[in-house]
Scaffold this motif. Structure first.
Motif, PDB file in Angstrom:
ATOM      1  N   VAL A 266       0.845  -1.201   0.000  1.00  0.00           N
ATOM      2  CA  VAL A 266       0.000   0.000   0.000  1.00  0.00           C
ATOM      3  C   VAL A 266       0.881   1.253   0.000  1.00  0.00           C
ATOM      4  O   VAL A 266       0.692   2.176  -0.800  1.00  0.00           O
ATOM      5  CB  VAL A 266      -0.943  -0.004   1.227  1.00  0.00           C
ATOM      6  CG1 VAL A 266      -1.683   1.334   1.349  1.00  0.00           C
ATOM      7  CG2 VAL A 266      -1.939  -1.159   1.132  1.00  0.00           C
ATOM      8  N   GLY A 269       2.509   1.940  -3.262  1.00  0.00           N
ATOM      9  CA  GLY A 269       1.637   2.258  -4.388  1.00  0.00           C
ATOM     10  C   GLY A 269       1.454   1.121  -5.359  1.00  0.00           C
ATOM     11  O   GLY A 269       1.048   1.333  -6.504  1.00  0.00           O
ATOM     12  N   SER A 271      -0.292  -1.778  -4.446  1.00  0.00           N
ATOM     13  CA  SER A 271      -1.431  -2.588  -4.015  1.00  0.00           C
ATOM     14  C   SER A 271      -2.703  -2.014  -4.629  1.00  0.00           C
ATOM     15  O   SER A 271      -2.772  -0.816  -4.935  1.00  0.00           O
ATOM     16  CB  SER A 271      -1.544  -2.555  -2.488  1.00  0.00           C
ATOM     17  OG  SER A 271      -2.760  -3.140  -2.068  1.00  0.00           O
ATOM     18  N   SER A 273      -5.217  -1.838  -2.871  1.00  0.00           N
ATOM     19  CA  SER A 273      -5.760  -1.108  -1.719  1.00  0.00           C
ATOM     20  C   SER A 273      -4.982   0.187  -1.515  1.00  0.00           C
ATOM     21  O   SER A 273      -3.842   0.312  -1.964  1.00  0.00           O
ATOM     22  CB  SER A 273      -5.650  -1.958  -0.447  1.00  0.00           C
ATOM     23  OG  SER A 273      -6.355  -3.165  -0.597  1.00  0.00           O
ATOM     24  N   GLN A 274      -5.627   1.094  -0.827  1.00  0.00           N
ATOM     25  CA  GLN A 274      -4.967   2.342  -0.477  1.00  0.00           C
ATOM     26  C   GLN A 274      -5.073   2.565   1.019  1.00  0.00           C
ATOM     27  O   GLN A 274      -5.771   1.825   1.715  1.00  0.00           O
ATOM     28  CB  GLN A 274      -5.616   3.496  -1.248  1.00  0.00           C
ATOM     29  CG  GLN A 274      -5.392   3.339  -2.749  1.00  0.00           C
ATOM     30  CD  GLN A 274      -6.201   4.318  -3.578  1.00  0.00           C
ATOM     31  OE1 GLN A 274      -6.926   5.141  -3.047  1.00  0.00           O
ATOM     32  NE2 GLN A 274      -6.078   4.183  -4.889  1.00  0.00           N
ATOM     33  N   ARG A 275      -4.401   3.597   1.500  1.00  0.00           N
ATOM     34  CA  ARG A 275      -4.396   3.827   2.944  1.00  0.00           C
ATOM     35  C   ARG A 275      -5.806   3.934   3.500  1.00  0.00           C
ATOM     36  O   ARG A 275      -6.078   3.501   4.620  1.00  0.00           O
ATOM     37  CB  ARG A 275      -3.638   5.116   3.264  1.00  0.00           C
ATOM     38  CG  ARG A 275      -2.140   4.981   3.185  1.00  0.00           C
ATOM     39  CD  ARG A 275      -1.485   6.249   3.657  1.00  0.00           C
ATOM     40  NE  ARG A 275      -1.484   6.317   5.112  1.00  0.00           N
ATOM     41  CZ  ARG A 275      -0.387   6.433   5.857  1.00  0.00           C
ATOM     42  NH1 ARG A 275       0.782   6.493   5.279  1.00  0.00           N
ATOM     43  NH2 ARG A 275      -0.469   6.484   7.159  1.00  0.00           N
ATOM     44  N   ASP A 276      -6.701   4.536   2.724  1.00  0.00           N
ATOM     45  CA  ASP A 276      -8.057   4.750   3.235  1.00  0.00           C
ATOM     46  C   ASP A 276      -9.017   3.614   2.861  1.00  0.00           C
ATOM     47  O   ASP A 276     -10.225   3.752   2.997  1.00  0.00           O
ATOM     48  CB  ASP A 276      -8.607   6.085   2.735  1.00  0.00           C
ATOM     49  CG  ASP A 276      -8.655   6.146   1.213  1.00  0.00           C
ATOM     50  OD1 ASP A 276      -8.254   5.156   0.557  1.00  0.00           O
ATOM     51  OD2 ASP A 276      -9.089   7.187   0.675  1.00  0.00           O
ATOM     52  N   SER A 277      -8.466   2.507   2.410  1.00  0.00           N
ATOM     53  CA  SER A 277      -9.350   1.391   2.022  1.00  0.00           C
ATOM     54  C   SER A 277      -9.908   0.639   3.221  1.00  0.00           C
ATOM     55  O   SER A 277     -10.900  -0.087   3.085  1.00  0.00           O
ATOM     56  CB  SER A 277      -8.599   0.400   1.121  1.00  0.00           C
ATOM     57  OG  SER A 277      -8.221   1.007  -0.080  1.00  0.00           O
ATOM     58  N   THR A 331       5.982  -0.128   8.665  1.00  0.00           N
ATOM     59  CA  THR A 331       4.668   0.204   8.092  1.00  0.00           C
ATOM     60  C   THR A 331       3.661   0.467   9.211  1.00  0.00           C
ATOM     61  O   THR A 331       2.799   1.335   9.084  1.00  0.00           O
ATOM     62  CB  THR A 331       4.146  -0.918   7.168  1.00  0.00           C
ATOM     63  OG1 THR A 331       3.887  -2.099   7.929  1.00  0.00           O
ATOM     64  CG2 THR A 331       5.132  -1.239   6.062  1.00  0.00           C
ATOM     65  N   SER A 396      -0.643  -6.159  -9.037  1.00  0.00           N
ATOM     66  CA  SER A 396      -0.857  -4.719  -8.907  1.00  0.00           C
ATOM     67  C   SER A 396      -1.973  -4.218  -9.806  1.00  0.00           C
ATOM     68  O   SER A 396      -2.439  -3.099  -9.661  1.00  0.00           O
ATOM     69  CB  SER A 396       0.431  -3.958  -9.212  1.00  0.00           C
ATOM     70  OG  SER A 396       0.841  -4.242 -10.529  1.00  0.00           O
TER      71      SER A 396
ATOM     72  N   GLN B 153       2.442   5.433 -11.365  1.00  0.00           N
ATOM     73  CA  GLN B 153       2.164   5.388  -9.930  1.00  0.00           C
ATOM     74  C   GLN B 153       3.376   4.859  -9.157  1.00  0.00           C
ATOM     75  O   GLN B 153       3.554   5.190  -7.995  1.00  0.00           O
ATOM     76  CB  GLN B 153       0.957   4.474  -9.695  1.00  0.00           C
ATOM     77  CG  GLN B 153       0.487   4.434  -8.265  1.00  0.00           C
ATOM     78  CD  GLN B 153      -0.898   3.836  -8.178  1.00  0.00           C
ATOM     79  OE1 GLN B 153      -1.807   4.221  -8.910  1.00  0.00           O
ATOM     80  NE2 GLN B 153      -1.077   2.878  -7.278  1.00  0.00           N
ATOM     81  N   ARG B 197      -5.145   0.181 -15.333  1.00  0.00           N
ATOM     82  CA  ARG B 197      -3.848  -0.068 -14.689  1.00  0.00           C
ATOM     83  C   ARG B 197      -3.004  -0.944 -15.605  1.00  0.00           C
ATOM     84  O   ARG B 197      -3.513  -1.872 -16.247  1.00  0.00           O
ATOM     85  CB  ARG B 197      -4.031  -0.790 -13.340  1.00  0.00           C
ATOM     86  CG  ARG B 197      -4.719   0.053 -12.299  1.00  0.00           C
ATOM     87  CD  ARG B 197      -5.072  -0.783 -11.088  1.00  0.00           C
ATOM     88  NE  ARG B 197      -3.965  -1.026 -10.185  1.00  0.00           N
ATOM     89  CZ  ARG B 197      -3.643  -0.237  -9.176  1.00  0.00           C
ATOM     90  NH1 ARG B 197      -4.323   0.860  -8.920  1.00  0.00           N
ATOM     91  NH2 ARG B 197      -2.639  -0.534  -8.385  1.00  0.00           N
TER      92      ARG B 197
END
Lengths: 462, 472
Positions: A266, A269, A271, A273-277, A331, A396, B153, B197
């Motif tokens: 995450v 960059g 993943s 998913s993101q930090r706010d997922s 992390t 990814s 990204q 992506r």
């Protein structure tokens, strides 16, 4: 002859000697902060070919990884299998040199849990058996498997192995983790061929804490059943099908996309998913995925990770919602949470899943009830095992296109599929789960029932 | 602490090794082989504008293999002391029911003169780029990715340097040493734009060329990667089905490596898992196909001065105009299958017994131009860049297509993603009907029974008349 006062010998790792020597050498090199991961193992294994020994192997391995923090607080690392005095000195010097290139934006620290209590696991130690005993055991297993069906002509991939291993984690603040373990494994991969037909193959694996408690009969049974079940095959038409993943196949698929749950990925960059997922819906509302390296079915479980953090269960997905990420110390610090016990050891510490439990969220109903491939009205594709995950998974990007072994089940009849691939997007798969069939099964990678998924693309050769 | 083993591997080892070999033969072994190794590795990772990992490692070890008849026992150890080596030998002998006696037999007549392939390579490690130089080069690479790319990204540059000194001694008199050096550089990107992506990378690798990193054209590599990812970012998924395919040169050669090359290793003959075991002299491929495996091309990833059993590599014609000519063989393969050794005994490290493995493997150039191949296809797939692949125990193979385009009416049309090529070697080899005149090689890694080894794959553009394309 050189005296064998090596801190890693065939008798195991000498934690006290290693710690004390490293402390001395670090002081001489003016290194104030360091930590170390060490391992050593003794392995023996055999392979057979039609009643004869094919290869017998033994190995004694030892390795250490040293991290040092320089006066600017930057970290460097070096690994070596040379545990001589000269090797340790060189490793410390190498790590110090590498620390000049340490990443100032993200510097690892000692895990705050590196001295926290560890779980107590029931991991009985077994004495190794003589290698010629292993050989006889495997010869018998091969013979029994060959006798199960006239079409089974060889067991080209097979092995019986035993290992005795130790791991250490030490740091300059006095953390000292140690775990010793014995494990054994058996794999049997049979090849069967009938006149005028293509060869077919399948197999089975068993793990245990010693060769004497390996489920050899079960492995033979499973390898035979799977291989025989692929003898009657036919091509499948390309199209979209409801698929039933075996526990092994579904665990493989989720494992290949575990960057969804990986805080390292995450932050990097890479993943989906993101930090706010966290807190967002990822899957159908009845799916749970839990990482639980301490499950009794996880043969050879580690009680601490590469940073000394205790292994502990962690809910990743509950009720279809993403709940937690897997963390290392660095992390976890970036997210403001405790480390979860999923770290490796490095200048940039890797993070990885341990052993997954997949199934219905308690109280959710678990999706469609009474799923039974043999009683299903339409056609379903059973995906027994997936291949080439290293090549066919774009973690990814979320996409996959994978060859598989399996069966087309229609009207209560099951027929092996000649050759096919299954393709899709993991996010779509997680939202297209219909339900579960049967009880969850313990596998080497985790615990999972059969999982039904709608509308996956199958490419066949019909 | 244990005393360090004599370094470097030189004649000082000879008496120790001869003692071990004599003891092994005296115990009744047909052949005893000792492989000694020292390694020095450096890995560096750059992400965006930062060096995020520097991972040096070094090690040493020995692998001792004992043959008796068709059987062998193999033991590896990190302990290069006399006691450690003797313990490993005893264990290997014990696997074959043999025991060292106090009065060794006299069949062993000593090692031959040292064949020294390392003599001219002693300075290789020192001549490699320093850590500082490597980090600067990588950061230059990731900066150029940022310059040439859009919607990136993640940008990564990686450098790997593997140095290995080996000494091989065997009771048949073999005594040889070598130094190997492999360096590789990779650029990888992940592009994202909304729901679109795409990720891909390129690797550049050489062997035996300490200065090669300095010659790497970071800007050209970055442009290449960015152009490809920019195209693939908005590509549609390919429609599955049977179709003709044209595979580009360089890494397109992975198809031959996986689909056919592995089946021409004697390890597969031993297991009974190759359909070609009894086909020497018979056609197994289209007459347009000539395939070669060699370890000689200067600087190529799979080149060797000697294999891991001390034999100098050969140029081995595997298939000539569609006819199977010979198999790749190592010491064990020769003993068990009768196919003569080809200098192909390879292993990842001392922890693995050598096995017959590919080196630089390629399909030879043909008479056509790449455009002629594409023009011959009404509707099909052009595979410009291949990802990884694998071959199963019954010969079925699969490859991911990293960068693909549809061919319509003899011309390239839109980019497509998500394609996987699947099939069986026996069926596909006769369908390679055209080879172009633009043979090129590409560096890669191959994982198999004796671990991961450096290889080169290669081919000119080739046309496969029909292949199954997995997609959506």
């Amino acid at each position: 002859m050189a005296a064998s006062s090596n801190p890693a010998t065939s008798a195991g790792l000498n934690a006290e000697a290693l710690s004390s020597r490293l402390q001395q050498l670090a002081q001489q090199a003016a290194i104030q902060q360091w930590d170390l991961g060490a391992s050593c193992s003794t392995d023996t294994s055999v392979q057979v070919d039609r009643g004869e020994a094919k290869q017998m192997k033994g190995a004694q391995r030892s390795a250490i990884t040293v991290r040092v923090w320089n006066s600017d607080g930057l970290v460097g690392i070096t690994s070596t299998s040379d545990l001589s005095d000269e090797g340790l000195v060189r490793a410390l010097a190498g790590a110090r040199d590498a620390s000049a290139f340490g990443n100032a934006d993200e510097t690892p620290a000692f895990s705050p849990l590196a001295t926290a209590p560890l779980a107590s696991l029931e991991q009985p130690h077994h004495e190794p058996q003589p290698i010629l005993t292993l050989l006889e055991t495997l010869k018998q297993a091969e013979r029994q498997l060959l006798d199960r069906h006239a079409a089974i002509g060889t067991v080209p991939y097979n092995g019986l192995a035993q290992r005795s291993s130790e791991r250490l984690y030490l740091n300059s603040e006095g953390a000292c983790r140690h775990q010793s373990l014995t494990t054994a494994s058996l794999y049997l991969y049979a090849r069967a061929e009938e006149a005028g037909r293509k060869p077919r193959s399948s197999g089975a694996v068993r793990l245990a804490y010693g060769t004497t408690n390996l489920d050899i009969e079960g492995c033979i049974d499973e390898a035979a059943q799977r291989t025989i079940a692929h003898l009657d095959y036919a091509p499948i038409e390309t199209g979209h099908y409801t698929c039933v993943f075996s526990p092994e196949a579904f665990l493989d698929l989720i494992g290949a996309f575990s960057s969804l749950f990986n805080a390292r990925a995450v932050l990097d960059g890479v993943s989906l998913s993101q930090r706010d997922s966290l807190g967002q819906t990822l899957a159908v509302p009845f799916l749970s995925i839990r990482d639980n390296g301490l499950h009794p079915g996880n043969v050879g479980a580690s009680v601490f990770d590469g940073e000394g953090t205790p292994t502990a269960p962690l809910d990743l997905v509950d009720g279809g919602v993403l709940r937690h990420f897997l963390h290392s110390e660095a992390t976890a610090r970036a997210f403001g949470v405790p480390p979860t016990g999923h770290a490796g050891m490095g200048a940039k510490v890797s993070v990885g899943a341990d052993w997954l439990e997949i199934g219905a969220t308690p109280g959710s109903g678990g999706g469609q009830q009474g799923l039974n491939r043999l009683g299903h009205d339409g056609a379903v594709v059973v995906i027994d095992s997936l291949s080439a995950l290293h090549a066919g998974v774009k973690a990814s990007q979320g996409s996959f296109s994978l060859p598989f072994d399996g069966w087309l089940v229609q009207g209560g009849n099951s027929r092996s599929i000649e050759a096919a691939t299954v393709a899709g997007d993991i996010r779509t798969v997680l939202q297209a789960i219909v339900g579960f069939e049967g009880d969850a099964k313990v596998t080497p990678d985790g615990l999972c029932p059969y999982v039904w998924v709608e509308g996956l693309s199958i490419t066949g050769e019909a | 602490m244990v005393a360090s083993a004599p370094d470097p591997f030189d004649l000082a080892w000879q008496p120790r090794l001869e003692t071990l070999l004599a003891a092994g033969q005296g115990a009744g072994a047909d052949l005893v082989e000792i492989f000694l190794e020292r390694t020095d590795h450096l890995g560096v990772l750059a992400e965006q504008e930062t060096i995020t990992s520097v991972s040096p490692s070094f090690g040493m070890g020995a692998g001792i293999r004992v043959f008796r008849g068709d059987r062998d026992g193999f033991v590896s150890t990190n302990d290069l002391s006399d006691a450690g080596l003797l313990q490993a030998l005893d264990q290997a002998l014990g696997m074959l029911g043999l025991m060292r006696s106090s009065a060794p037999g006299s069949r062993f007549s000593g090692l031959a003169g040292l064949r020294d392939f390392a003599a001219t390579k002693a300075e290789w490690l020192e001549r490699c780029p320093s850590l500082a130089e490597a980090t600067l080069k990588l950061l230059d690479g990731t900066a150029r990715l940022a310059h040439h790319g859009r919607h990136l990204q993640a940008r990564r540059g990686s450098y790997s340097r593997d140095w290995q000194a080996v000494l091989v001694a065997a009771s048949d008199g073999t005594f040889a040493r070598d130094i190997r050096l492999h360096q590789s550089l990779g650029l990888n990107v992940l592009a994202a734009d909304g729901d679109h992506r795409a990720g891909l990378g390129r690797r550049y690798g050489t062997s035996g060329r300490p200065d090669d990193l300095r010659a790497w054209d970071a800007d050209a590599s970055a442009q290449d990667v960015c152009a490809s990812v920019g195209t693939m970012l908005y590509a549609d998924y390919v429609e599955a089905g049977q179709m003709p395919a044209v595979l580009a040169n360089r890494f397109g050669g992975v198809i031959f490596h996986e689909a056919c090359g592995h089946l021409l290793e004697t390890t597969q003959v031993e297991r009974g898992t190759t359909p070609f075991a009894d086909k020497v002299g018979e056609p197994i491929a289209h007459e347009a196909v000539t395939a070669i495996d060699e370890g000689l091309t200067d600087g190529a990833f799979g080149s060797l001065s000697m294999d891991d059993e001390g034999m100098e590599p050969q140029r081995t014609v595997l298939i000539e105009n569609g006819i199977l000519k010979r198999f790749l063989s190592d010491r064990a393969g020769e003993r068990r299958t009768g196919h003569g050794r080809t200098g192909s005994g390879r292993r990842q490290s001392h922890a693995f017994a050598a096995a017959s493995r590919m080196r630089n493997t390629f399909i030879a150039a043909g008479p056509h131009t790449p455009d002629q191949l594409i023009a011959s296809v009404d509707k099909g797939l052009y595979c410009k860049s291949m990802g990884g692949g694998s071959v199963g125990p019954t010969g079925q193979f699969n490859f991911a297509v990293e960068e693909g385009y549809l061919i319509e009416n003899g011309q390239l049309s839109k980019p497509v993603k998500g394609a996987t090529l699947i099939g069986e070697a026996k069926e596909v080899m006769p369908r390679i009907s055209m080879c172009a005149n633009d043979l090129e090689l590409a560096a890669g890694f191959c994982g198999s029974v004796s671990g991961s080894v450096y290889v080169t794959v290669g081919q000119p553009h080739i046309k496969v008349d029909s292949i199954t394309v997995g997609g959506r």
